[in-house]
Design an enzyme around this catalytic site. Structure first.
Site: not given
Ligand code: SAM
Ligand code: SF4
Ligand code: DTB
Length: 358
Positions: A65, A69, A72, A109, A140, A200, A272
């Site tokens: 990606c 973040c 992530c 989801c 979802c 959500c 949740r």
């Molecule tokens: N890429 C898209 C986005 O970020 O909008 C959708 C997938 S993203 C992985 C969905 C959510 O997963 C993120 O907004 C975050 O809140 C949660 N998430 C991702 N990595 C995480 C982690 N290591 N621990 C807890 N929540 C996590």
């Molecule tokens: Fe990309 Fe992870 Fe951020 Fe979603 S949460 S936009 S998958 S870096």
């Protein structure tokens, strides 16, 4: 001594959208028992406290990606050892959904590691929605930012929920993500609402934020014109290679307080108990249900990290007398009910077997 310690009666039926930060901070500061009592009172006014909704996650596009973040494992900027994968074939996604349904999930989801979907992706994801819906499950998706047209296309395909998290308070946000703004996220959420889908939206705790940031996140969610129908509270899953890999643990009581305050602020929403259950003991999870959490992700994997085994969850449900919530507007509710009862019985048999083996 016979003094009563019942708190002043609350206006339980009032759903508000004008919470001040001071009011929310005051809820966080309540003695733990008083906070739990208020949260449970609100919960019982709107929900059966012995029912929990179960959703299963599926990563339809994993890794690589472009966003940054800090939590992530799927960001291309961090070396987390994750293999990048192409968008999953539609048939394969439907097969996974069928398996999730057979193990008792009512909502499927689908998540993609995208900043936002590209034009060429849309026909695939709309087919996935149609295919999963045809199995009689709620759908979802979480695909990143959506413009108005993309939101409308997903709604037209029949998507029930769109997940897009605010993640943290507006003040702390810049410490966690720099490649998209808080306002971008609010815009996507507005587009989802405008297209008529359910929202959500929640966040992550344990990222080094302060209690005031947890209050700030909940204030943003609770003061939306309509509360999100589903509010995921994720405990950070620390993944090696991400900037938050060595973040100090959040005290579990602070996590439970966040759930309880979310329950009080958004009485009609499903709250949740989301990522992080694999790292929690049964008692902490039970306390989260007592605080008003009434939805979980169910199945051995979240998107890329482990989640408790399905059977372990059913055993916990059995111990607590919790029943998975049936999907209300479903035609074969009887079939669903039978599936759920079957899963609970299987878990009971398994736990008897384990006890016998001791
Ligand atoms: N890429 C898209 C986005 O970020 O909008 C959708 C997938 S993203 C992985 C969905 C959510 O997963 C993120 O907004 C975050 O809140 C949660 N998430 C991702 N990595 C995480 C982690 N290591 N621990 C807890 N929540 C996590
Ligand atoms: Fe990309 Fe992870 Fe951020 Fe979603 S949460 S936009 S998958 S870096
Ligand atoms: C949400 O709030 N949590 C889920 C879902 N929405 C998409 C994702 C949790 C991901 C945890 C890290 C991983 O497994 O990659």
């Amino acid at each position: 001594m016979n003094a009563s310690f019942a708190p002043a009666p609350m206006l339980l039926n009032e759903v508000r959208h004008d919470w001040t930060r001071a009011e929310i901070t005051a809820l966080f500061a309540l003695p733990f028992s008083d906070l739990m009592f208020q949260a449970q009172s609100v919960h019982r006014a709107y929900f059966n406290p012995n029912e929990v909704q179960v959703s299963t996650l599926c990563s339809i596009k994993t890794g690589a990606c472009p966003e940054d973040c800090a939590y992530c494992p799927q960001s291309a900027r961090y070396d987390t050892g994750l293999e990048r994968e192409k968008l999953m074939a539609v048939e394969k996604v439907i097969e996974e959904a069928r398996a999730a349904k057979a193990s008792g999930a009512t909502r499927f989801c689908m998540g993609a590691a995208w900043r936002s979907p590209k034009g060429k992706d849309m026909p695939y994801v709309t087919h996935m929605v149609k295919g999963v819906k045809a199995l009689g499950m709620e759908t979802c998706m979480t695909l990143g930012m959506l413009d108005e047209q993309q939101a409308q296309d997903l709604a037209d395909a029949g998507l029930d929920y769109y997940n897009h998290n605010l993640d943290t308070s507006p003040e702390y946000y810049g410490e966690i993500i720099t490649t998209r703004t808080y306002q971008d996220r609010l815009q996507t959420l507005a587009n989802v609402r405008k297209a008529g889908m359910k929202v959500c939206c929640g966040g992550i705790v344990g990222m080094g934020e302060e209690e005031n940031d947890r209050a700030g996140l909940l204030q943003q969610l609770a003061n939306m014109p309509e509360h999100p129908e589903s509010v995921p509270i994720n405990m950070l899953v620390k993944v090696g290679g991400t900037p938050l890999a060595d973040q100090a643990d959040l005290d579990p009581f602070d996590f439970i307080r966040t759930i309880a305050v979310a329950r009080i602020l958004m009485p009609k929403s499903h709250v949740r108990l989301s990522a992080g259950r694999e790292q929690m003991n049964e008692q902490t999870q039970a306390m989260a249900f007592l605080a008003g959490a009434n939805s979980i992700f169910y199945g051995e994997k979240l998107l890329t990290t482990p989640n408790p085994e399905a059977n372990k969850d059913m055993q916990l449900f059995n111990k607590l007398g919790i029943k998975p919530e049936a999907y209300e507007v479903h035609e074969d509710e009887g079939e669903q009910e039978a599936m759920i009862v079957n899963k609970l019985q299987e878990a009971q048999l398994d736990s008897m077997f384990y006890n016998a083996a001791k």
